[in-house]
Design a protein around this motif. Structure first.
Motif: not given
Length: 185
Positions: A62-76
């Motif tokens: 499984s892969r889950i990706v969380f991305t900040s609204p301004d694309n300055q941070a990402r957590f996969m």
């Protein structure tokens, strides 16, 4: 009467908006729960959540990706269930970062997340117009009694270097992670 006037003045200033009580700029968090893979964490409500569906060829991945609204941070988060023979040592994980502008900063083989010890690698990436940290974290959980009893959690997160608010958000996400052994499907 002399004590009453300063109290009245403060009340007037507070209600008029001249003095505002200090409130931390803390974003509300949502909770992500994946009971089939024994994984729970909190993430900012404003962030986008994307789940890649499991496929016939990779039913235990499984892969889950969380991305900040301004694309300055990402957590996969990549999660993989496999079989691990009882009594066999878990072993380590190898890693290479293929980004051309990345510099290895540090690694730690004893980082603790939710009472589990993991491995962490930190890279600094200098892209045109943006400098950010690219961090990899690997944690393995053994769940006795399950057919696929080894669950590997691979976290990859990045955030803009020198942004204390994003750094605090990432720390908050890491601190919220919990692992449990799921039941057999």
């Amino acid at each position: 009467m002399r004590k009453f006037i300063p109290i009245l003045l403060v009340l007037v200033l507070l209600t008029s908006g001249c003095l505002q009580p200090r409130v931390e700029n803390q974003e509300r968090m949502s909770e992500y729960i994946h009971p089939d893979l024994g994984f729970t964490m909190k993430y900012p409500q404003s962030w986008n959540l994307t789940e890649e569906p499991r496929t016939y060829y990779q039913p235990n991945y499984s892969r889950i990706v969380f991305t900040s609204p301004d694309n300055q941070a990402r957590f996969m988060v990549d999660i993989k269930r496999t079989y691990h023979p009882e009594g066999k040592e878990i072993g380590g994980v190898g890693l290479s970062n293929e980004r051309p502008n990345s510099t290895f900063i540090a690694s730690d083989k004893n980082i603790q997340v939710a009472n589990f010890i993991g491995y962490q690698w930190i890279f600094l990436v200098k892209d045109p117009g943006r400098e950010f940290y690219d961090v990899f974290l690997s944690i393995t959980q053994i769940c006795p009694g399950l057919q696929n009893n080894r669950i590997d959690y691979f976290f990859k997160y990045e955030y803009t270097a020198g942004d204390p608010e994003l750094e605090e958000t990432v720390k908050s996400i890491l601190d919220s992670i919990e692992f449990t052994c799921p039941s057999e499907n």
